[in-house]
Design a protein around this motif. Structure first.
Motif, PDB file in Angstrom:
ATOM      1  N   GLY A  25      51.899  37.948  39.852  1.00 17.01           N
ATOM      2  CA  GLY A  25      50.562  37.463  40.142  1.00 17.01           C
ATOM      3  C   GLY A  25      50.641  36.339  41.149  1.00 17.01           C
ATOM      4  O   GLY A  25      51.580  35.543  41.137  1.00 17.01           O
ATOM      5  N   ARG A  26      49.676  36.284  42.058  1.00 17.44           N
ATOM      6  CA  ARG A  26      49.638  35.232  43.068  1.00 17.44           C
ATOM      7  C   ARG A  26      48.344  34.440  42.917  1.00 17.44           C
ATOM      8  O   ARG A  26      47.284  35.007  42.670  1.00 17.44           O
ATOM      9  CB  ARG A  26      49.728  35.831  44.457  1.00 17.44           C
ATOM     10  N   VAL A  27      48.480  33.107  43.087  1.00 17.76           N
ATOM     11  CA  VAL A  27      47.342  32.207  42.986  1.00 17.76           C
ATOM     12  C   VAL A  27      47.315  31.326  44.227  1.00 17.76           C
ATOM     13  O   VAL A  27      48.311  30.667  44.547  1.00 17.76           O
ATOM     14  CB  VAL A  27      47.434  31.324  41.720  1.00 17.76           C
ATOM     15  N   ALA A  28      46.190  31.331  44.947  1.00 19.58           N
ATOM     16  CA  ALA A  28      45.997  30.445  46.094  1.00 19.58           C
ATOM     17  C   ALA A  28      45.592  29.078  45.552  1.00 19.58           C
ATOM     18  O   ALA A  28      44.618  28.966  44.806  1.00 19.58           O
ATOM     19  CB  ALA A  28      44.927  30.999  47.016  1.00 19.58           C
ATOM     20  N   ILE A  29      46.351  28.038  45.900  1.00 18.30           N
ATOM     21  CA  ILE A  29      46.090  26.703  45.359  1.00 18.30           C
ATOM     22  C   ILE A  29      45.537  25.746  46.412  1.00 18.30           C
ATOM     23  O   ILE A  29      45.447  24.555  46.183  1.00 18.30           O
ATOM     24  CB  ILE A  29      47.351  26.115  44.692  1.00 18.30           C
ATOM     25  N   GLY A  30      45.170  26.270  47.561  1.00 22.69           N
ATOM     26  CA  GLY A  30      44.565  25.439  48.596  1.00 22.69           C
ATOM     27  C   GLY A  30      45.567  25.017  49.652  1.00 22.69           C
ATOM     28  O   GLY A  30      46.776  25.031  49.435  1.00 22.69           O
ATOM     29  N   GLY A  31      45.056  24.662  50.801  1.00 18.79           N
ATOM     30  CA  GLY A  31      45.913  24.205  51.892  1.00 18.79           C
ATOM     31  C   GLY A  31      46.817  25.289  52.433  1.00 18.79           C
ATOM     32  O   GLY A  31      47.844  24.993  53.037  1.00 18.79           O
ATOM     33  N   GLY A  32      46.484  26.551  52.171  1.00 18.79           N
ATOM     34  CA  GLY A  32      47.325  27.653  52.626  1.00 18.79           C
ATOM     35  C   GLY A  32      48.531  27.924  51.732  1.00 18.79           C
ATOM     36  O   GLY A  32      49.365  28.754  52.049  1.00 18.79           O
ATOM     37  N   ASP A  33      48.630  27.212  50.606  1.00 24.10           N
ATOM     38  CA  ASP A  33      49.759  27.389  49.687  1.00 24.10           C
ATOM     39  C   ASP A  33      49.432  28.416  48.613  1.00 24.10           C
ATOM     40  O   ASP A  33      48.289  28.534  48.168  1.00 24.10           O
ATOM     41  CB  ASP A  33      50.122  26.065  49.014  1.00 24.10           C
ATOM     42  N   THR A  34      50.464  29.151  48.202  1.00 21.91           N
ATOM     43  CA  THR A  34      50.334  30.180  47.175  1.00 21.91           C
ATOM     44  C   THR A  34      51.446  30.022  46.150  1.00 21.91           C
ATOM     45  O   THR A  34      52.584  29.750  46.512  1.00 21.91           O
ATOM     46  CB  THR A  34      50.429  31.586  47.801  1.00 21.91           C
ATOM     47  N   VAL A  35      51.103  30.193  44.877  1.00 22.41           N
ATOM     48  CA  VAL A  35      52.092  30.194  43.799  1.00 22.41           C
ATOM     49  C   VAL A  35      52.210  31.632  43.309  1.00 22.41           C
ATOM     50  O   VAL A  35      51.199  32.304  43.080  1.00 22.41           O
ATOM     51  CB  VAL A  35      51.659  29.273  42.637  1.00 22.41           C
ATOM     52  N   THR A  36      53.438  32.114  43.166  1.00 16.38           N
ATOM     53  CA  THR A  36      53.686  33.460  42.666  1.00 16.38           C
ATOM     54  C   THR A  36      54.422  33.365  41.336  1.00 16.38           C
ATOM     55  O   THR A  36      55.391  32.628  41.208  1.00 16.38           O
ATOM     56  CB  THR A  36      54.534  34.272  43.663  1.00 16.38           C
ATOM     57  N   ALA A  37      53.933  34.108  40.342  1.00 20.54           N
ATOM     58  CA  ALA A  37      54.580  34.152  39.035  1.00 20.54           C
ATOM     59  C   ALA A  37      55.015  35.585  38.762  1.00 20.54           C
ATOM     60  O   ALA A  37      54.292  36.531  39.063  1.00 20.54           O
ATOM     61  CB  ALA A  37      53.614  33.697  37.949  1.00 20.54           C
ATOM     62  N   ALA A  38      56.210  35.731  38.199  1.00 26.64           N
ATOM     63  CA  ALA A  38      56.726  37.047  37.839  1.00 26.64           C
ATOM     64  C   ALA A  38      57.055  37.045  36.350  1.00 26.64           C
ATOM     65  O   ALA A  38      57.751  36.156  35.869  1.00 26.64           O
ATOM     66  CB  ALA A  38      57.966  37.379  38.648  1.00 26.64           C
ATOM     67  N   ILE A  39      56.513  38.028  35.625  1.00 28.79           N
ATOM     68  CA  ILE A  39      56.793  38.164  34.197  1.00 28.79           C
ATOM     69  C   ILE A  39      57.121  39.627  33.909  1.00 28.79           C
ATOM     70  O   ILE A  39      56.802  40.507  34.704  1.00 28.79           O
ATOM     71  CB  ILE A  39      55.608  37.693  33.328  1.00 28.79           C
ATOM     72  N   THR A  40      57.731  39.865  32.765  1.00 28.20           N
ATOM     73  CA  THR A  40      58.042  41.247  32.415  1.00 28.20           C
ATOM     74  C   THR A  40      56.760  42.001  32.104  1.00 28.20           C
ATOM     75  O   THR A  40      55.740  41.416  31.737  1.00 28.20           O
ATOM     76  CB  THR A  40      58.966  41.325  31.187  1.00 28.20           C
ATOM     77  N   LYS A  41      56.818  43.304  32.259  1.00 31.85           N
ATOM     78  CA  LYS A  41      55.654  44.143  31.973  1.00 31.85           C
ATOM     79  C   LYS A  41      55.247  44.013  30.505  1.00 31.85           C
ATOM     80  O   LYS A  41      54.063  43.981  30.177  1.00 31.85           O
ATOM     81  CB  LYS A  41      55.982  45.595  32.318  1.00 31.85           C
ATOM     82  N   ASP A  42      56.216  43.894  29.612  1.00 36.41           N
ATOM     83  CA  ASP A  42      55.918  43.724  28.186  1.00 36.41           C
ATOM     84  C   ASP A  42      55.154  42.432  27.925  1.00 36.41           C
ATOM     85  O   ASP A  42      54.220  42.406  27.124  1.00 36.41           O
ATOM     86  CB  ASP A  42      57.195  43.734  27.352  1.00 36.41           C
ATOM     87  N   ALA A  43      55.530  41.348  28.608  1.00 36.36           N
ATOM     88  CA  ALA A  43      54.849  40.065  28.419  1.00 36.36           C
ATOM     89  C   ALA A  43      53.430  40.112  28.966  1.00 36.36           C
ATOM     90  O   ALA A  43      52.550  39.409  28.474  1.00 36.36           O
ATOM     91  CB  ALA A  43      55.633  38.948  29.094  1.00 36.36           C
ATOM     92  N   ALA A  44      53.184  40.949  29.972  1.00 32.73           N
ATOM     93  CA  ALA A  44      51.846  41.071  30.549  1.00 32.73           C
ATOM     94  C   ALA A  44      50.912  41.804  29.603  1.00 32.73           C
ATOM     95  O   ALA A  44      49.705  41.706  29.715  1.00 32.73           O
ATOM     96  CB  ALA A  44      51.907  41.798  31.892  1.00 32.73           C
TER      97      ALA A  44
END
Length: 56
Positions: A25-44
């Protein structure tokens, strides 16, 4: 900015990708910055849903 497990960053969900094993999943946090999180399919969960801010 110092980051730790307890940080909460304001932002908007921009993308969710469900793979065979991982979900990212990607989240735009402003200023052109993005945070990406990766989790297992089971955790999702059995039916992963996009974050509330995601618009398609």
């Amino acid at each position: 900015m110092r980051l730790s497990i307890r940080n909460r960053l304001p932002g908007r969900g921009t993308d969710v990708e469900h793979g065979a094993v991982m979900t990212t999943g990607r989240v735009a946090i402003g200023g052109g910055d993005t945070v990406t999180a990766a989790i297992t399919k089971d955790a999702a969960g059995p039916e992963p849903r996009p974050p509330p801010g995601l618009r398609r």
